[in-house]
Scaffold this motif. Structure first.
Motif, PDB file in Angstrom:
ATOM      1  N   UNK A 331       0.848  -1.202   0.000  1.00  0.00           N
ATOM      2  CA  UNK A 331       0.000   0.000   0.000  1.00  0.00           C
ATOM      3  C   UNK A 331       0.882   1.251   0.000  1.00  0.00           C
ATOM      4  N   UNK A 332       1.914   1.231   0.851  1.00  0.00           N
ATOM      5  CA  UNK A 332       2.742   2.434   0.997  1.00  0.00           C
ATOM      6  C   UNK A 332       3.495   2.768  -0.293  1.00  0.00           C
ATOM      7  N   UNK A 333       3.861   1.730  -1.058  1.00  0.00           N
ATOM      8  CA  UNK A 333       4.497   1.991  -2.351  1.00  0.00           C
ATOM      9  C   UNK A 333       3.475   2.537  -3.346  1.00  0.00           C
ATOM     10  N   UNK A 334       2.304   1.871  -3.371  1.00  0.00           N
ATOM     11  CA  UNK A 334       1.285   2.245  -4.359  1.00  0.00           C
ATOM     12  C   UNK A 334       0.829   3.686  -4.171  1.00  0.00           C
ATOM     13  N   UNK A 335       0.634   4.082  -2.907  1.00  0.00           N
ATOM     14  CA  UNK A 335       0.078   5.428  -2.706  1.00  0.00           C
ATOM     15  C   UNK A 335       1.085   6.535  -3.038  1.00  0.00           C
TER      16      UNK A 335
END
Ligand code: HEM
Length: 470
Positions: A331-335
């Protein structure tokens, strides 16, 4: 100079040229990820009056059910008359609010955006290196005004645009603004600390960690003020539905996402997009803390395969089927793709400066006082970030989990579906995560598309893990 770059204003900065360069290059201001000055309240060119007029009465139009008709009747405006970075940002704020108001402002969601929104929005989003959706930058970073000078003073902040016109929504959004401003002070010393890894300058790093610790505590105190003026039921039932995106929204009525027309002459030309909704999880500030402290996140957020979040097809009638992929980025990469381009690149640049976490792992205990002080400061900063994440989990419980249970219990039949919570349940179980005996609601996801509590607890535990240096 990049069109995004806003000069750092302090003339007598004690920081190295590298630190100053990094900040300037990536549009980091004296207010951190916020702009140096409060955002524009309106576009100066009267040509954009049609946008401004609708945006300024959006809550009324949503309330009386006329917003879609007003937008449908609006001309497709050109972006050619946007002159400066603040104007592009203002256009992004207006068009992202219009998008979500249009999609979610009815009994059923609108699957197809009219060209009057989508055509300029695609251009503005591209210019700012953001997806065409209500990203955190649009709802928070560029959507406030103040009666004072100090952006950390939440009482003097006010939101420029909301869906509901409520004080609750304005407060919900400006709390983050104050938090971002509060965190700004830590950016230069943290960068300096990363530079100091090379020379093993423990006192400099220790000092920065102590400052970071104090800063995270203050940021945590601000987020706890959410309760003062944002009512959980107002948030859950009135505000949150408008923040929803178009990804994993099958059950809410968007099986293909949203169609963005690219041409007013040929409205059929365009693509279906499945994008995440607005989420404070897109804040660069918290990820900055993570990067500096070396916290690694691995959870993709929803615990099940996700369809690709990219444009799918060139025609309205034939969306490309979603292809589950075996391994997904966290999630942290995607956002990061939902952060303004310069901020995304800043986080990457910071992550390449060296690792305080690695240094902490390599620094033996009980050898020198300096090294011990460094290890203690590192542990303490990670503990404080863990504590911040615990406060946030309590907030999510009070603002999402509990209202969703209350709504379920009353099974009200009040008419309006909670579109934001009606996400797909493919393969999912309850994610309320509180371990109580209440029957599980259908899979409850965040507007950013996560399974809430398990995801947030993992993010917290990964923070604790970073601090376990022995
Ligand atoms: C009523 C207030 C809030 C609620 C209900 C809330 C809810 C959520 C939810 C549901 C998530 C999971 C990701 C998603 O699906 O969107 C999340 C993540 C996150 N939120 Fe919030 N949030 C609130 C306020 C804030 C504020 C003010 C911040 C600070 C900027 C913040 C920072 C984060 C971060 C950084 C994440 C990513 C997970 C992590 O790194 O721990 N949240 N939030």
């Amino acid at each position: 100079m990049s069109p995004h770059a806003v000069p750092v204003t302090e003339p007598e900065s004690p920081y190295s040229e590298t630190v100053k360069y990094l900040m300037q290059k990536h549009a980091i201001t004296s207010n951190g990820f916020l702009p140096a000055k409060a955002p524009l309240c309106r576009l100066p060119d009267m040509y954009y009056l049609p946008w401004e007029r609708i945006a300024n009465v959006m809550p009324v139009l949503l309330d009386n059910g006329t917003l879609r008709a007003r937008v449908d009747a609006m001309d497709v405006l050109s972006t050619d008359r946007l002159r400066s970075e603040p104007e592009w940002r203002r256009a992004f704020v207006i068009l992202s609010f219009l998008t979500h108001a249009y999609v979610w402002g009815g009994q059923e969601p609108a699957e197809i955006l009219p060209p009057s929104i989508s055509v300029p929005f695609l251009k503005v989003a591209k210019m700012l290196e953001l997806p065409p959706v209500l990203a955190y930058a649009g709802s928070n970073l560029w959507n406030f005004t103040t009666s004072g000078q100090d952006f950390t003073d939440v009482d003097s902040l006010r939101c420029l645009h909301t869906f509901t016109g409520t004080e609750d929504e304005s407060w919900f959004l400006v709390i983050s603004v104050a938090m971002e401003a509060q965190a700004a002070v830590i950016i230069p010393p943290a960068l300096r600390a990363l530079e100091a890894i090379k020379t093993r300058d423990y006192p400099v790093i220790t000092q920065a960690l102590a400052e970071m610790d104090a800063c995270i505590s203050k940021v945590g105190a601000l987020i706890e003020r959410m309760y003062e003026r944002c009512d959980p039921d107002v948030f859950y039932h009135k505000i949150r539905p408008f923040l929803a995106g178009s990804k994993n929204m099958e059950a809410a009525g968007l099986p293909r996402g949203v169609f963005y027309s690219e041409s007013s002459a040929d409205p059929e030309k365009g693509s279906w997009r499945q994008l995440r909704g607005g989420s404070n999880g897109q804040s660069s500030m918290i990820q900055f803390f993570d990067v500096v402290l070396g916290v690694q996140h691995t959870n993709e957020g929803n615990g099940r395969p996700t369809p690709a979040a990219s444009p799918a097809s060139s025609s309205r009638s034939s969306p490309e089927p979603s292809q589950p992929s075996p391994s997904q980025p966290s999630f942290h990469e995607v956002v990061r793709d939902y952060m303004p381009g310069p901020h995304r690149r800043f986080l990457l640049a910071v992550s390449q400066m060296g690792s305080i976490h690695e240094l902490a792992l390599q620094t033996p205990a009980g050898v020198t006082a300096e090294q011990d002080a460094f290890r203690d400061a590192y542990k303490k900063a990670t503990q404080t970030l863990t504590a911040f994440r615990n406060i946030h989990i309590q907030i999510v419980t009070r603002y999402i989990i509990l209202p969703s249970r209350r709504a379920q219990r009353s099974a009200d039949g009040s008419g309006k579906r909670d579109l934001a919570s009606a996400s797909a349940s493919a393969g999912g179980s309850s994610s309320s995560g509180t371990g109580e005996a209440a029957p599980p609601p259908p899979e409850l996801t965040g507007t950013g598309g996560t399974t809430l509590i398990p995801f947030l607890k993992q993010a917290r535990d990964e923070t604790t893990e970073a601090g376990n240096i022995g």
